[in-house]
Write a protein that holds these residues in place. Structure first.
Motif, PDB file in Angstrom:
ATOM      1  N   CYS A 102      36.509  42.913  36.125  1.00  0.00           N
ATOM      2  CA  CYS A 102      35.640  42.775  37.296  1.00  0.00           C
ATOM      3  C   CYS A 102      36.076  41.531  38.051  1.00  0.00           C
ATOM      4  O   CYS A 102      36.372  41.588  39.235  1.00  0.00           O
ATOM      5  CB  CYS A 102      34.184  42.649  36.852  1.00  0.00           C
ATOM      6  SG  CYS A 102      33.086  42.388  38.237  1.00  0.00           S
ATOM      7  N   ARG A 126      43.386  45.654  39.279  1.00  0.00           N
ATOM      8  CA  ARG A 126      42.256  45.134  40.056  1.00  0.00           C
ATOM      9  C   ARG A 126      41.750  43.808  39.469  1.00  0.00           C
ATOM     10  O   ARG A 126      42.025  43.483  38.307  1.00  0.00           O
ATOM     11  CB  ARG A 126      41.100  46.141  40.099  1.00  0.00           C
ATOM     12  CG  ARG A 126      40.416  46.416  38.754  1.00  0.00           C
ATOM     13  CD  ARG A 126      38.912  46.717  38.928  1.00  0.00           C
ATOM     14  NE  ARG A 126      38.175  45.519  39.271  1.00  0.00           N
ATOM     15  CZ  ARG A 126      37.081  45.492  40.028  1.00  0.00           C
ATOM     16  NH1 ARG A 126      36.579  46.607  40.512  1.00  0.00           N
ATOM     17  NH2 ARG A 126      36.473  44.345  40.288  1.00  0.00           N
ATOM     18  N   LYS A 131      33.476  37.074  44.464  1.00  0.00           N
ATOM     19  CA  LYS A 131      32.539  38.074  43.941  1.00  0.00           C
ATOM     20  C   LYS A 131      31.241  38.123  44.747  1.00  0.00           C
ATOM     21  O   LYS A 131      30.594  37.100  44.943  1.00  0.00           O
ATOM     22  CB  LYS A 131      32.191  37.754  42.471  1.00  0.00           C
ATOM     23  CG  LYS A 131      33.354  37.794  41.505  1.00  0.00           C
ATOM     24  CD  LYS A 131      34.065  39.144  41.484  1.00  0.00           C
ATOM     25  CE  LYS A 131      33.189  40.325  41.164  1.00  0.00           C
ATOM     26  NZ  LYS A 131      33.952  41.613  41.275  1.00  0.00           N
ATOM     27  N   HIS A 273      31.148  50.898  38.294  1.00  0.00           N
ATOM     28  CA  HIS A 273      29.950  50.478  39.022  1.00  0.00           C
ATOM     29  C   HIS A 273      28.974  51.632  39.199  1.00  0.00           C
ATOM     30  O   HIS A 273      27.806  51.421  39.521  1.00  0.00           O
ATOM     31  CB  HIS A 273      30.321  49.843  40.367  1.00  0.00           C
ATOM     32  CG  HIS A 273      31.021  48.528  40.203  1.00  0.00           C
ATOM     33  ND1 HIS A 273      32.373  48.431  40.009  1.00  0.00           N
ATOM     34  CD2 HIS A 273      30.537  47.257  40.141  1.00  0.00           C
ATOM     35  CE1 HIS A 273      32.703  47.158  39.858  1.00  0.00           C
ATOM     36  NE2 HIS A 273      31.610  46.419  39.932  1.00  0.00           N
ATOM     37  N   GLU A 299      37.025  49.194  35.535  1.00  0.00           N
ATOM     38  CA  GLU A 299      36.989  47.853  34.963  1.00  0.00           C
ATOM     39  C   GLU A 299      37.377  47.868  33.487  1.00  0.00           C
ATOM     40  O   GLU A 299      36.871  48.675  32.704  1.00  0.00           O
ATOM     41  CB  GLU A 299      35.603  47.230  35.185  1.00  0.00           C
ATOM     42  CG  GLU A 299      35.421  46.899  36.674  1.00  0.00           C
ATOM     43  CD  GLU A 299      34.156  46.144  37.051  1.00  0.00           C
ATOM     44  OE1 GLU A 299      34.083  45.658  38.188  1.00  0.00           O
ATOM     45  OE2 GLU A 299      33.237  46.034  36.216  1.00  0.00           O
ATOM     46  N   ASP A 310      29.769  41.737  34.861  1.00  0.00           N
ATOM     47  CA  ASP A 310      29.799  43.175  34.524  1.00  0.00           C
ATOM     48  C   ASP A 310      30.344  43.478  33.116  1.00  0.00           C
ATOM     49  O   ASP A 310      31.099  44.444  32.924  1.00  0.00           O
ATOM     50  CB  ASP A 310      30.598  43.955  35.593  1.00  0.00           C
ATOM     51  CG  ASP A 310      29.832  44.083  36.910  1.00  0.00           C
ATOM     52  OD1 ASP A 310      28.616  43.795  36.934  1.00  0.00           O
ATOM     53  OD2 ASP A 310      30.446  44.508  37.906  1.00  0.00           O
ATOM     54  N   GLN A 313      29.893  47.102  31.489  1.00  0.00           N
ATOM     55  CA  GLN A 313      30.575  48.302  31.973  1.00  0.00           C
ATOM     56  C   GLN A 313      32.090  48.259  31.786  1.00  0.00           C
ATOM     57  O   GLN A 313      32.780  49.225  32.127  1.00  0.00           O
ATOM     58  CB  GLN A 313      30.224  48.551  33.450  1.00  0.00           C
ATOM     59  CG  GLN A 313      30.749  47.491  34.406  1.00  0.00           C
ATOM     60  CD  GLN A 313      30.124  47.587  35.795  1.00  0.00           C
ATOM     61  OE1 GLN A 313      28.957  47.908  35.940  1.00  0.00           O
ATOM     62  NE2 GLN A 313      30.910  47.336  36.832  1.00  0.00           N
TER      63      GLN A 313
HETATM   64 MN    MN Z   1      32.239  44.591  38.801  1.00  0.00          MN
END
Ligand code: MN
Ligand code: PEP
Length: 338
Positions: A102, A126, A131, A273, A299, A310, A313
């Motif tokens: 993330c 990524r 953020k 997400h 992610e 995050d 996730q």
């Molecule tokens: Mn994220």
């Protein structure tokens, strides 16, 4: 555009509408039915807006008959667009999985992430250095220092990088640093000034869907980028807000075939997400690829429990690798590669 007049409309009210249409250089066609008079504006109706007519006396309502997006529409460009990201095609036969944390945290975390991304067989990475956090007290990202860490880590493997731009004042820094793909996040999907600025460059843009944006609003946002000259746009569905609270957002899988029909541009899915929990990510990813997505933005953290953002996730490296194996089979089953 058609303008539907009230039942008891007068000739002078019709004349007012017709002259307004003519003022904008269009022609008017008056159709007198038994119940209603309908006035059609003939010409480039994108110059007109229902607001220009709805408040005039005698008008019941007015509406566009052609779509407001032009460059991004499939009507204007029937073939799929394949975007070249430093030699990596996105939008063609090959499905692309963009993976990474993330947020950028440390050099060690980014070095390890880049290695795991490559080991899993992903071709793009990524990571957010800036953020968008709900709380101003939460970790806001490492900023420019984070971009440098990302560059160093990805550079060792020649991995193109995808990172979010929130503030137009950082655009030059992104370009100097050689960011390969600029992500416009959910919260900025309708930041029109930001969209106009990324429209002036050629760097590919991932345009995430606003959390309550309709498909048509999303397409119009892409049109903002395209209108400036940058046609390298990738749509990313990341879950929308609904009444459901059992997961972070609802992944709108239906958006995939709908967008594929409406636009020639690539469509990817962010299952992370959408679900908000790592255990949901494989199922959502499988559904996305089966439904025709051109890729995923997913992610992955070297050690999810330690993630600064995050954590719930993020897939761990071995989960990402396993997912890639399954997605390869799905891609092949529908005539694509991974
Ligand atoms: Mn994220
Ligand atoms: C992200 O991808 O890190 C992110 C913040 O996503 P979104 O804009 O979809 O919330």
């Amino acid at each position: 555009m058609i303008i539907i007049m009230n039942r008891d409309v007068t000739e002078s009210q019709i004349e007012t509408v017709v002259s307004r249409i003519r003022d904008f250089g269009l022609d008017a066609n008056i159709s007198r039915g038994t119940e209603r008079t309908v006035i059609g504006a003939i010409g480039d109706e994108r110059k007109l807006d229902p607001e220009m007519f709805d408040s005039l006396p005698g008008v019941e309502y007015s509406m566009h008959i052609v779509k407001q997006y032009k460059i991004v529409s499939r009507e204007s460009h029937p073939l799929d667009t394949v975007i070249d990201i430093r030699g990596i095609p996105l939008g063609g036969r090959q499905v692309q999985i963009i993976a990474g944390p993330c947020s950028v945290e440390t050099q060690e975390q980014m070095d390890a992430s880049a290695q795991y991304v490559v080991d899993a067989g992903c071709r793009l990475m990524r990571g957010g250095a800036f953020k968008p956090r709900t709380s101003p007290y939460a970790f806001q990202g490492k900023g420019v220092e984070g971009l440098d860490m990302f560059e160093r880590a990805a550079g060792k493997h020649n991995l193109p990088i995808v990172t979010e731009l929130m503030d137009v004042r950082m655009l030059d820094t992104f370009l100097e640093r050689g960011v390969d793909v600029i992500q416009i996040g959910t919260r900025n999907m309708q930041n029109f000034d930001l969209l106009k600025e990324v429209g002036k460059i050629n760097t590919p843009v991932i345009l995430k869907r606003g959390m309550s944006a309709t498909i048509s609003e999303w397409l119009m946002s892409a049109e903002y980028v395209a209108a400036g000259g940058n046609h390298n746009i990738i749509f990313c569905e990341r879950g929308i807000r609904t009444f459901e609270t059992a997961y972070r957002n609802v992944l709108d899988v239906t958006a995939i075939p709908v967008l594929k029909r409406e636009t020639h541009l690539p469509v990817i899915i962010d299952p992370s997400h959408a679900g908000g929990k790592a255990w949901m990510v494989p199922a959502l990813s499988r559904a996305a690829i089966a439904a025709g997505a051109d890729g995923l933005l997913v992610e992955m953290h070297p050690n999810p429990v330690d993630a600064w953002c995050d954590a719930d996730q993020a897939l761990n490296p071995s989960e990402l690798k396993d997912l890639m194996g399954v997605l390869k089979q799905i891609a092949q089953a529908i005539g694509r590669d991974l």
